[in-house]
Design an enzyme around this catalytic site. Sequence first.
Site, PDB file in Angstrom:
ATOM      1  N   GLY A 120      -7.961  -8.645   0.974  1.00 56.26           N
ATOM      2  CA  GLY A 120      -6.647  -8.837   1.574  1.00 56.26           C
ATOM      3  C   GLY A 120      -6.115 -10.260   1.452  1.00 56.26           C
ATOM      4  CE  LYS A 143     -16.868 -14.142  10.813  1.00 53.69           C
ATOM      5  NZ  LYS A 143     -16.414 -12.856  11.332  1.00 53.69           N
ATOM      6  NE  ARG A 195      -4.254  -1.662   1.964  1.00 53.35           N
ATOM      7  CZ  ARG A 195      -5.189  -1.857   2.868  1.00 53.35           C
ATOM      8  NH1 ARG A 195      -5.008  -1.470   4.119  1.00 53.35           N
ATOM      9  NH2 ARG A 195      -6.337  -2.430   2.532  1.00 53.35           N
ATOM     10  N   GLY A 242     -12.561  -4.559   1.946  1.00 55.03           N
ATOM     11  CA  GLY A 242     -13.963  -4.183   2.148  1.00 55.03           C
ATOM     12  C   GLY A 242     -14.438  -3.172   1.124  1.00 55.03           C
TER      13      GLY A 242
HETATM   14  C1  3PG Z   1      -8.397  -2.316   5.405  1.00 57.31           C
HETATM   15  O1  3PG Z   1      -7.281  -2.612   5.795  1.00 57.31           O
HETATM   16  O2  3PG Z   1      -9.235  -3.170   5.033  1.00 57.31           O
HETATM   17  C2  3PG Z   1      -8.756  -0.887   5.302  1.00 57.31           C
HETATM   18  O3  3PG Z   1      -7.657  -0.127   5.650  1.00 57.31           O
HETATM   19  C3  3PG Z   1      -9.942  -0.553   6.154  1.00 57.31           C
HETATM   20  O4  3PG Z   1      -9.668  -0.770   7.485  1.00 57.31           O
HETATM   21  P1  3PG Z   1     -10.892  -0.844   8.507  1.00 57.31           P
HETATM   22  O5  3PG Z   1     -11.640  -2.100   8.110  1.00 57.31           O
HETATM   23  O6  3PG Z   1     -10.309  -0.905   9.875  1.00 57.31           O
HETATM   24  O7  3PG Z   1     -11.729   0.370   8.274  1.00 57.31           O
END
Ligand code: 3PG
Length: 377
Positions: A332, A179, A42, A355
């Site tokens: 991820g 999930k 990132r 997400g």
């Molecule tokens: C992630 O790593 O998925 C993003 O940086 C979002 O992080 P968060 O789910 O803690 O908002």
Amino acid sequence: MSLLPTHERWGSLEGKRVLVRVDFNCPVADVDGVLTVTDDFRIRATLPLFEDLLARGATVVACTHFGRPKGEVVEKYSVAPVRRRLAELCPGVELMENLRFNPGEESNDPAFGASLVEGFDYYINEAFSASHREHASIMIPPTLLPSAAGPNLLREVETLHNLLESPARPFVAIVGGAKVKDKLGIVKVLSEKADTVLVGGGMAYTFEVTQGRTIGGSLFDASYLEVCGELLEGGKIRIPSDAIGLPVGVPFGPGGGPDEVVSFGENIPDDYEGFDIGPNTREAFCAIISNAATILWNGPMGVFEDPRLSAGTEAVARAVAASSAVSVIGGGDSVAAIQGYGLEDQVSFVSTGGGASLEFVELGDLPGLKALRESTK
Ligand code: 3PG
Ligand code: MG
């Protein structure tokens, strides 16, 4: 979707101060007593923007969240390790302390947002992977400063938008992960947009139960049985026909464990738990993947951190990499998998968003993108 504003329009930035919202929520680990970034993907993804801004004469300050300190100053969530890595990769860019040390970040407090932009001339959102969060650093600056979408954010949006709106066909989506509740929305949308949706991972067992199959102690969420059954009736979703697993209760996870894995056909006996797709499913999924012209992959096929339970995810990663299709990897875990096998150069696009890419596919927009489009400064 209307176009996002870019920073090209600002011209020279000599003497200007630019605030860049990034997502440097990178994994860290203790290396010889020092918290160290273990995956700087990132950070590296943001370097072209920093270099461009510096070359135009700007003073560049970046800000990020890091973990979930919940509005309090928690030392282990200090951005210090990220700052060290950033300084190695791109000296000359300052990084503010963790935005989430202030409760105003997550409550989207206008006063906190205003305090962030004090002294700045411009704002850039280069944090696609945080743009699904209605947090102050994402939402407030575009109401106060001339604002732009960073190049990496733009590329993420364009890639996902094109993939959903005009995919070359056959379009094969692969969805995995533990999930079912987290992935149902994306499965629903993809079963409309894609030609085939391959479902694996822990989420697949709830689908299997709707077909009268037994799953032993595998992951299962009864509240989604009905909708999983309805989705299967659409005819586009393929679920695993076999599994690999372990007796219930034995250790598994990163580094593996002492027990040997067991193979199952369609049904898993009571005292066992499925943790990966089996060889027939691997073969069937890989054949479909090799035929695709467009691929979207989100989520692993099994507990791939455990070498005994990684064959399904590895087979899918290799099939995606070997394919000549336009291939987009988001989430991820699937990104970690494709990188773990050293295949990231053999796919078309690796999304920085987990997400956020899920939510973009599901809803077609994100709050942070909307904020940029509505910015009138
Ligand atoms: C992630 O790593 O998925 C993003 O940086 C979002 O992080 P968060 O789910 O803690 O908002
Ligand atoms: Mg996450």
